[in-house]
Motif scaffolding. Structure first.
Motif, PDB file in Angstrom:
ATOM      1  N   PRO A 138       0.809  -1.220   0.056  1.00  0.00           N
ATOM      2  CA  PRO A 138       0.074   0.009   0.090  1.00  0.00           C
ATOM      3  C   PRO A 138       0.962   1.304   0.171  1.00  0.00           C
ATOM      4  CG  PRO A 138      -0.711  -1.385   1.867  1.00  0.00           C
ATOM      5  CD  PRO A 138       0.741  -2.027   1.219  1.00  0.00           C
ATOM      6  N   THR A 139       0.302   2.293  -0.474  1.00  0.00           N
ATOM      7  CA  THR A 139       1.088   3.482  -0.638  1.00  0.00           C
ATOM      8  C   THR A 139       1.610   4.143   0.534  1.00  0.00           C
ATOM      9  OG1 THR A 139      -0.731   4.774  -1.018  1.00  0.00           O
ATOM     10  CG2 THR A 139       0.487   4.161  -2.923  1.00  0.00           C
ATOM     11  N   TRP A 140       0.770   4.017   1.598  1.00  0.00           N
ATOM     12  CA  TRP A 140       0.956   4.430   2.797  1.00  0.00           C
ATOM     13  C   TRP A 140       1.758   3.711   3.708  1.00  0.00           C
ATOM     14  CZ3 TRP A 140      -0.681   0.824   6.569  1.00  0.00           C
ATOM     15  CH2 TRP A 140      -1.423  -0.151   6.196  1.00  0.00           C
ATOM     16  N   LEU A 141       2.226   2.493   3.410  1.00  0.00           N
ATOM     17  CA  LEU A 141       2.986   1.624   4.225  1.00  0.00           C
ATOM     18  C   LEU A 141       4.583   2.071   3.890  1.00  0.00           C
ATOM     19  CD1 LEU A 141       3.417  -0.402   6.331  1.00  0.00           C
ATOM     20  CD2 LEU A 141       2.896  -2.324   4.669  1.00  0.00           C
ATOM     21  N   THR A 142       4.876   2.861   4.669  1.00  0.00           N
ATOM     22  CA  THR A 142       6.241   3.476   4.277  1.00  0.00           C
ATOM     23  C   THR A 142       7.167   3.374   5.353  1.00  0.00           C
ATOM     24  OG1 THR A 142       5.767   5.847   5.031  1.00  0.00           O
ATOM     25  CG2 THR A 142       5.487   5.231   2.568  1.00  0.00           C
ATOM     26  N   GLU A 143       8.357   3.697   5.248  1.00  0.00           N
ATOM     27  CA  GLU A 143       9.378   3.691   6.507  1.00  0.00           C
ATOM     28  C   GLU A 143       8.976   4.452   7.555  1.00  0.00           C
ATOM     29  OE1 GLU A 143      10.194   3.717   3.341  1.00  0.00           O
ATOM     30  OE2 GLU A 143      11.716   2.237   3.092  1.00  0.00           O
ATOM     31  N   GLU A 144       8.251   5.680   7.155  1.00  0.00           N
ATOM     32  CA  GLU A 144       8.072   6.590   8.331  1.00  0.00           C
ATOM     33  C   GLU A 144       6.879   6.159   8.915  1.00  0.00           C
ATOM     34  OE1 GLU A 144      10.696   8.273   5.111  1.00  0.00           O
ATOM     35  OE2 GLU A 144       8.681   7.312   4.897  1.00  0.00           O
ATOM     36  N   TYR A 145       5.934   5.382   8.245  1.00  0.00           N
ATOM     37  CA  TYR A 145       4.794   4.960   8.959  1.00  0.00           C
ATOM     38  C   TYR A 145       5.073   3.850   9.962  1.00  0.00           C
ATOM     39  CZ  TYR A 145       0.537   2.459   9.513  1.00  0.00           C
ATOM     40  OH  TYR A 145      -0.615   1.698  10.153  1.00  0.00           O
ATOM     41  N   LEU A 146       5.833   3.079   9.421  1.00  0.00           N
ATOM     42  CA  LEU A 146       6.422   1.789  10.313  1.00  0.00           C
ATOM     43  C   LEU A 146       7.322   2.163  11.585  1.00  0.00           C
ATOM     44  CD1 LEU A 146       5.770  -1.251  10.435  1.00  0.00           C
ATOM     45  CD2 LEU A 146       7.724  -1.633   8.970  1.00  0.00           C
ATOM     46  N   GLN A 147       8.113   2.768  11.280  1.00  0.00           N
ATOM     47  CA  GLN A 147       9.055   3.195  12.299  1.00  0.00           C
ATOM     48  C   GLN A 147       8.685   3.402  13.640  1.00  0.00           C
ATOM     49  OE1 GLN A 147      13.100   5.112  11.330  1.00  0.00           O
ATOM     50  NE2 GLN A 147      12.337   6.805  12.725  1.00  0.00           N
TER      51      GLN A 147
ATOM     52  N   LYS B 260      14.623  -0.015   5.225  1.00  0.00           N
ATOM     53  CA  LYS B 260      13.851  -0.734   3.902  1.00  0.00           C
ATOM     54  C   LYS B 260      12.866  -1.701   4.305  1.00  0.00           C
ATOM     55  CE  LYS B 260      15.324  -3.056  -0.306  1.00  0.00           C
ATOM     56  NZ  LYS B 260      16.371  -3.749  -0.883  1.00  0.00           N
ATOM     57  N   ILE B 261      11.665  -1.375   3.265  1.00  0.00           N
ATOM     58  CA  ILE B 261      10.580  -2.385   3.345  1.00  0.00           C
ATOM     59  C   ILE B 261      10.376  -2.850   2.051  1.00  0.00           C
ATOM     60  CG2 ILE B 261       8.065  -2.395   3.976  1.00  0.00           C
ATOM     61  CD1 ILE B 261       8.095  -0.016   5.502  1.00  0.00           C
ATOM     62  N   TRP B 262      10.045  -3.881   1.844  1.00  0.00           N
ATOM     63  CA  TRP B 262       9.765  -4.786   0.555  1.00  0.00           C
ATOM     64  C   TRP B 262       8.699  -5.803   1.018  1.00  0.00           C
ATOM     65  CZ3 TRP B 262      14.354  -5.514   2.695  1.00  0.00           C
ATOM     66  CH2 TRP B 262      14.973  -7.078   3.012  1.00  0.00           C
TER      67      TRP B 262
END
Length: 407
Positions: free
Chosen positions: A3-12, A28-30
């Protein structure tokens, strides 16, 4: 695709909170799809890989499961929304399961009954969960079904789950949200009526194609046409003198994962997927599990398995210091027996659960709708010696006990 919202900034910040490490940095996320086409009808599951650096400088690579609700434009999504399955599972992972784990640990019992939730995000109808595969939990073979060792471990797990939920309701009743008091056969909802009527018609086509089954049971079974939902609702009705617990609600092979020792012997079990959990008789979980997940020779041990479950449940309730009446073994056997008709309703899904053919559908409606694709898929899943044997055995038991007579 992430999903576009699932970023490093979101998860950290969520990983910082989960690991209690304010210096953790996501690098990094993949992603990698966690389930194959046709394996999950209720939601979308993705396995994500995350590189992160801990506060002490150590770099880790871990995987997590991202579980998302279906988009509202997917046909079956409307049924799941009507029964509030997405909010229900989020409630389970955010509020109920962590408290049950805590109660078990306080009582000196192993509190690990499911994956931890890293985060529950209601804005996106998404949960990010611990990936149990990283702790070497795997699914048993749904086609081969479970042997006695796997079955006993699952019953021990269910006993802990059920027992801790009883104590949870006693001590924290506000945690049991409204969605946990509804079920497939709820009389105030209609979505699953088409589903169960459709799969019952598919079952009757199967019966009518086998002369011996048709001759012996066809007439009795036909009388249940149009009554399936009411008979299902009665199973979930609980008398005041019966034990009530939170049940898993969808307890079958793929929703239980196992850890093994070096010799390949199962040593522990854990449950996943709580979209259909609700508060009713624990016998509901047992009938569903016994019907669709056990090998024939293990099903033959049903009385001993009920007794083992009861013994485990009673021991867990006592260790949890449950301040309430615990039914006797005989009372629980009666509670189990009153719900035996559920084994027929559960069996309606068994051809799909143990299916190992080439027909694949990602549309849940093919299980019950009489479209060209649906009829083809239903015929394919019923074209199995294992299904014939299973149906013959089950119907003989139900008929012998009088459950094929209208009540």
């Amino acid at each position: 695709m992430l999903p576009t919202w699932l970023t490093e900034e979101y998860l950290q910040p969520r990983l910082r909170d989960y690991y209690k490490d304010d210096q953790l940095k996501v690098l990094k996320i993949w992603d990698k799809q966690a389930t194959e086409k046709g394996q999950n009808y209720v939601g979308l599951m993705t396995r994500i890989h995350v590189d992160y650096q801990q506060g002490d400088g150590v770099v880790q690579n871990r995987t997590y499961i991202v579980k998302q609700a279906l988009s509202e434009n997917v046909p079956q999504a409307q049924i799941f929304i009507e029964y509030d399955v997405y909010n229900r599972e989020m409630d389970m992972y955010e509020f109920v399961l962590p408290k049950m784990k805590e109660l078990l640990q306080e009582a000196g019992l192993d509190g690990k009954i499911t994956a931890d939730a890293i985060t529950v995000d209601r804005e996106y109808s998404t949960m990010i969960l611990e990936d149990l595969a990283q702790s070497n939990f795997v699914n048993a073979d749904r086609v081969k079904q479970l042997d006695l060792a796997h079955t006993k471990l699952t019953l021990e797990l269910l006993a802990k789950f059920h027992a801790s939920s009883v104590v949870l309701k006693q001590r924290h009743p506000n945690l049991l949200t409204k969605s946990l008091f509804t079920h497939f056969f709820a009389r105030d909802k209609k979505g699953y009526t088409e589903v169960f009527n459709g799969i019952f018609r598919a079952f009757m086509r199967f019966i009518n194609e086998h002369p011996e089954l048709k001759r012996t049971y066809g007439g009795k079974l036909e009388k249940f046409s149009g009554l399936i939902m009411e008979y299902g609702a009665r199973i979930f009705d609980v008398n005041e003198d019966e034990l009530q617990t939170l049940i898993h609600g969808d307890c079958w092979t793929t929703n239980i994962m196992f850890q093994y020792d070096d010799a390949g012997t199962p040593r522990s079990a854990i449950a996943i997927d709580f979209q259909f959990s609700n508060y009713t008789s624990p016998a509901v979980d047992l009938h569903y599990f016994f019907t669709v997940s056990l090998r024939e020779e293990v099903q033959d041990l049903e009385p001993a398995l009920v007794d083992k479950y009861y013994s485990d449940l009673k021991a867990s309730l006592e260790q949890l210091a449950y301040a309430g009446a615990i039914p006797s073994l005989q009372e629980f056997r009666l509670q189990f027996e009153r719900r035996r008709f559920l084994s027929l309703l559960a069996h309606l899904f068994k051809p799909l659960i143990i299916y190992n053919g080439s027909e694949v559908t990602s549309d849940f409606s093919s299980v019950y709708k009489e479209t060209e694709e649906g009829l083809r898929f239903q015929k394919s899943i019923y074209d199995s010696e294992a299904v014939i044997r299973s149906a013959t055995r089950l119907l003989a038991i139900l008929d012998d006990k009088g459950f094929l007579d209208l009540q």
